[in-house]
Scaffold this active site. Structure first.
Site, PDB file in Angstrom:
ATOM      1  N   GLY A  12      -8.245  37.171 -10.186  1.00 19.48           N
ATOM      2  CA  GLY A  12      -9.279  36.237 -10.638  1.00 19.48           C
ATOM      3  C   GLY A  12      -8.820  35.393 -11.819  1.00 19.48           C
ATOM      4  CG  ASP A  32      -0.713  39.673  -7.477  1.00 19.56           C
ATOM      5  OD1 ASP A  32      -0.848  40.716  -6.798  1.00 19.56           O
ATOM      6  OD2 ASP A  32      -1.566  39.298  -8.288  1.00 19.56           O
ATOM      7  CG  ASN A 110     -14.131  44.845 -23.296  1.00 24.04           C
ATOM      8  OD1 ASN A 110     -14.908  45.775 -23.160  1.00 24.04           O
ATOM      9  ND2 ASN A 110     -13.809  44.057 -22.279  1.00 24.04           N
ATOM     10  CE1 TYR A 134      -8.108  47.621 -16.930  1.00 26.72           C
ATOM     11  CE2 TYR A 134     -10.024  47.785 -18.359  1.00 26.72           C
ATOM     12  CZ  TYR A 134      -9.049  47.027 -17.744  1.00 26.72           C
ATOM     13  OH  TYR A 134      -9.010  45.667 -17.959  1.00 26.72           O
TER      14      TYR A 134
HETATM   15  N1  NAD Z   1     -11.569  39.799 -15.827  1.00 27.60           N
HETATM   16  C1  NAD Z   1     -11.880  40.216 -17.049  1.00 27.60           C
HETATM   17  O1  NAD Z   1     -12.950  39.895 -17.583  1.00 27.60           O
HETATM   18  C2  NAD Z   1     -10.907  41.091 -17.822  1.00 27.60           C
HETATM   19  C3  NAD Z   1     -11.345  41.738 -18.984  1.00 27.60           C
HETATM   20  C4  NAD Z   1     -10.439  42.491 -19.712  1.00 27.60           C
HETATM   21  C5  NAD Z   1      -9.120  42.588 -19.299  1.00 27.60           C
HETATM   22  N2  NAD Z   1      -8.732  41.979 -18.141  1.00 27.60           N
HETATM   23  C6  NAD Z   1      -7.326  42.136 -17.711  1.00 27.60           C
HETATM   24  O2  NAD Z   1      -6.815  40.875 -17.333  1.00 27.60           O
HETATM   25  C7  NAD Z   1      -5.913  41.033 -16.231  1.00 27.60           C
HETATM   26  C8  NAD Z   1      -6.360  40.136 -15.075  1.00 27.60           C
HETATM   27  O3  NAD Z   1      -7.680  40.480 -14.731  1.00 27.60           O
HETATM   28  P1  NAD Z   1      -8.363  39.962 -13.381  1.00 27.60           P
HETATM   29  O4  NAD Z   1      -9.822  39.958 -13.618  1.00 27.60           O
HETATM   30  O5  NAD Z   1      -7.700  38.726 -12.903  1.00 27.60           O
HETATM   31  O6  NAD Z   1      -8.020  41.178 -12.403  1.00 27.60           O
HETATM   32  P2  NAD Z   1      -7.735  41.139 -10.829  1.00 27.60           P
HETATM   33  O7  NAD Z   1      -7.932  42.527 -10.352  1.00 27.60           O
HETATM   34  O8  NAD Z   1      -8.508  40.047 -10.183  1.00 27.60           O
HETATM   35  O9  NAD Z   1      -6.186  40.752 -10.760  1.00 27.60           O
HETATM   36  C9  NAD Z   1      -5.166  41.679 -11.037  1.00 27.60           C
HETATM   37  C10 NAD Z   1      -3.997  41.342 -10.135  1.00 27.60           C
HETATM   38  O10 NAD Z   1      -2.974  42.311 -10.386  1.00 27.60           O
HETATM   39  C11 NAD Z   1      -2.370  42.633  -9.143  1.00 27.60           C
HETATM   40  N3  NAD Z   1      -1.792  43.985  -9.186  1.00 27.60           N
HETATM   41  C12 NAD Z   1      -2.441  45.179  -9.263  1.00 27.60           C
HETATM   42  N4  NAD Z   1      -1.564  46.200  -9.222  1.00 27.60           N
HETATM   43  C13 NAD Z   1      -0.332  45.633  -9.135  1.00 27.60           C
HETATM   44  C14 NAD Z   1       0.977  46.157  -9.048  1.00 27.60           C
HETATM   45  N5  NAD Z   1       1.218  47.487  -9.044  1.00 27.60           N
HETATM   46  N6  NAD Z   1       2.000  45.281  -8.949  1.00 27.60           N
HETATM   47  C15 NAD Z   1       1.797  43.964  -8.947  1.00 27.60           C
HETATM   48  N7  NAD Z   1       0.570  43.381  -9.007  1.00 27.60           N
HETATM   49  C16 NAD Z   1      -0.479  44.221  -9.109  1.00 27.60           C
HETATM   50  C17 NAD Z   1      -3.473  42.564  -8.104  1.00 27.60           C
HETATM   51  O11 NAD Z   1      -2.944  42.323  -6.815  1.00 27.60           O
HETATM   52  C18 NAD Z   1      -4.332  41.420  -8.642  1.00 27.60           C
HETATM   53  O12 NAD Z   1      -4.032  40.196  -8.011  1.00 27.60           O
HETATM   54  C19 NAD Z   1      -5.908  42.521 -15.895  1.00 27.60           C
HETATM   55  O13 NAD Z   1      -4.807  43.119 -16.518  1.00 27.60           O
HETATM   56  C20 NAD Z   1      -7.196  43.028 -16.488  1.00 27.60           C
HETATM   57  O14 NAD Z   1      -7.101  44.402 -16.831  1.00 27.60           O
HETATM   58  C21 NAD Z   1      -9.586  41.248 -17.393  1.00 27.60           C
END
Ligand code: NAD
Length: 270
Positions: A12, A32, A110, A134
């Site tokens: 996302g 990815d 967070n 996590y």
């Molecule tokens: N969306 C939020 O509000 C939010 C809040 C806090 C932290 N984050 C962090 O930001 C980052 C992105 O968040 P997001 O919402 O886009 O998450 P998401 O789940 O939409 O995207 C994460 C991506 O990582 C890839 N992935 C997972 N495991 C993998 C692996 N072993 N090897 C390679 N790729 C892998 C997935 O295929 C996915 O496309 C994450 O690290 C998440 O923890 C997001």
């Protein structure tokens, strides 16, 4: 900064961020486990499972900066968190060192400090209080970042993202919302600011009800544009539809705190 790798590019945030960073850096490489659904012909994509060092090295080879978004992005079983977020994060930092990358911006969360009551103002100097496996993995990534910054000379910025979205959708998110353009601003500080060695920022917009002291980000010139209060009516109307969650409503981490919580709110520390 000529060449930048985005891991987790199919997710996302990755999908949105890569459109916001398009044209900012001459060469954007995407990685990815799965291919981004809307990959354009002129975009470079290098598939890699973060848990596989050889694949990560291929993805990292030749880039100057890395935005590390890849990983399991919610609470999950230990084996899943271990592979994607612990081993995966180590592989990413170590591959960056081996291949001479200069900067890493790490998507922390967070949830590394989720077990602070909402009434406490928390800064980056307060100890971590993860609210989930996590959240522990994000605290690990921040610690790893410090190791690679101070021992190996990388420039590392950890962004404790609140909730990345076009608008805050409930009471908690009025306090932790991060507009996409504001994340892009923080990422650019991490990739470009000459004085960065190792920093932790809160990934939050201009949220009147915010819980975090984001002074370090402001010192580096961060000027958030998103104003959570512009969405207050819709967010509070949506909140009224939610069931009460005594533990989650007390702590900043929300449902991540209530999930698997042993006992009742009466033993909650402040
Ligand atoms: N969306 C939020 O509000 C939010 C809040 C806090 C932290 N984050 C962090 O930001 C980052 C992105 O968040 P997001 O919402 O886009 O998450 P998401 O789940 O939409 O995207 C994460 C991506 O990582 C890839 N992935 C997972 N495991 C993998 C692996 N072993 N090897 C390679 N790729 C892998 C997935 O295929 C996915 O496309 C994450 O690290 C998440 O923890 C997001």
């Amino acid at each position: 900064m000529q060449s930048v790798l985005i891991t987790g590019a199919a997710g996302g945030i990755g999908t949105r961020l890569r459109s916001l960073l398009r044209g900012v850096y001459p060469h954007l490489r995407l990685s990815d486990m799965k291919s981004p659904a809307d990959l354009a012909a002129d975009e470079e994509f290098v598939p890699a499972d973060l848990a596989d060092m050889a694949q990560v090295e291929k993805a990292v080879n030749g880039v100057e900066g890395i935005v590390h978004l890849g990983g399991f992005s919610v609470e999950g079983p230990w084996e899943t968190i271990l592979g994607a977020n612990i081993v995966g994060c180590y592989n990413l930092f170590e591959a960056a060192r081996r291949h001479g990358a200069q900067r890493i911006v790490f998507a922390s969360s967070n949830h590394a400090v989720g077990f602070y009551p909402r009434q406490r103002r928390v800064g980056v100097g307060d100890m971590v209080r993860p609210d989930s496996r996590y959240g522990v993995s994000k605290a690990f990534g921040e610690a790893l970042g410090a190791l690679y910054a101070f021992k190996h000379g990388l420039r590392v910025t950890c962004i404790r993202i609140g909730n990345f979205a076009d608008a805050p959708v409930d009471r908690r998110r009025l306090s932790i919302w991060l507009a996409p353009e504001d994340l892009a601003q923080l990422v650019r500080i991490g990739l470009e600011h000459p004085d960065i060695r190792y920093e932790i920022f809160f990934g939050a917009s201009d949220n009147e009800r915010g819980w975090w002291d984001n002074a370090p980000a402001f010192r580096y010139g961060y000027r958030p544009c998103g104003r959570a209060e512009d969405y207050v009516e819709a967010a509070l109307a949506a909140e009224a539809q939610l069931p009460p969650d005594p533990v989650g409503d007390w702590y900043a981490g929300g449902p991540f705190c209530g999930d698997e919580f042993d006992g009742g709110i009466e033993r909650s520390p402040i």
